[in-house]
Write an enzyme that holds these catalytic residues in place. Structure first.
Site, PDB file in Angstrom:
ATOM      1  N   ARG A  97      11.719 -30.276  24.111  1.00 14.88           N
ATOM      2  CA  ARG A  97      11.555 -28.820  24.184  1.00 14.88           C
ATOM      3  C   ARG A  97      10.125 -28.421  23.921  1.00 14.88           C
ATOM      4  O   ARG A  97       9.435 -29.027  23.105  1.00 14.88           O
ATOM      5  CB  ARG A  97      12.477 -28.152  23.162  1.00 14.88           C
ATOM      6  CG  ARG A  97      12.407 -26.635  23.199  1.00 14.88           C
ATOM      7  CD  ARG A  97      13.323 -26.022  22.194  1.00 14.88           C
ATOM      8  NE  ARG A  97      12.759 -26.113  20.854  1.00 14.88           N
ATOM      9  CZ  ARG A  97      13.298 -25.583  19.778  1.00 14.88           C
ATOM     10  NH1 ARG A  97      14.435 -24.933  19.857  1.00 14.88           N
ATOM     11  NH2 ARG A  97      12.731 -25.709  18.616  1.00 14.88           N
ATOM     12  N   CYS A  99       8.016 -24.648  23.114  1.00 12.90           N
ATOM     13  CA  CYS A  99       8.236 -23.251  22.761  1.00 12.90           C
ATOM     14  C   CYS A  99       6.883 -22.564  22.756  1.00 12.90           C
ATOM     15  O   CYS A  99       5.949 -23.027  22.097  1.00 12.90           O
ATOM     16  CB  CYS A  99       8.904 -23.137  21.387  1.00 12.90           C
ATOM     17  SG  CYS A  99       9.291 -21.435  20.921  1.00 12.90           S
TER      18      CYS A  99
END
Length: 120
Positions: A97, A99
């Site tokens: 991930r 962000c």
């Protein structure tokens, strides 16, 4: 060979595109069918992840097939609250991930895009 997934949208993008064993899911925003947006980052994140899951399911994938997400947050102070919801959808072996802080295209606090893959 490409396969396009999802309903046509009024903007020039496809909700998801399958290429071989990979599924590329466009960023989802927390809009309800009536166009409204829930209050609060937790409710918005929950809705976005539900929409990603529904789109993946339409293509024959599930949350366990998601290998990468990118989370776009209007305000990084929401990072911990987003993580609390995210853990519910990816309780074990979460995907890779990124962000980033970004202005989302609508008046929402979060957008999430994903890549899923089936083992061949």
């Amino acid at each position: 060979m490409k396969r396009f997934i999802g309903e046509p949208l009024p903007v020039p993008l496809t909700p998801a595109v399958q290429c071989g064993s990979m599924l590329f899911l466009s960023g989802q925003v927390p809009t309800r069918p009536d166009g409204s947006i829930p209050e609060g980052i937790a409710a918005q994140t929950e809705l976005v992840l539900q929409k990603l899951g529904a789109l993946a399911k339409e293509a024959g994938y599930d949350y366990g097939d998601i290998v990468k997400t990118t989370v776009f947050l209007r305000d990084m102070k929401d990072f911990d609250a987003v993580n609390d919801v995210y853990r519910k959808f990816f309780p074990k072996d979460p995907p890779a991930r990124s962000c980033v802080r970004a202005e989302v295209a609508i008046a929402a606090d979060v957008e999430i895009e994903a890549i899923a893959m089936k083992d061949q």
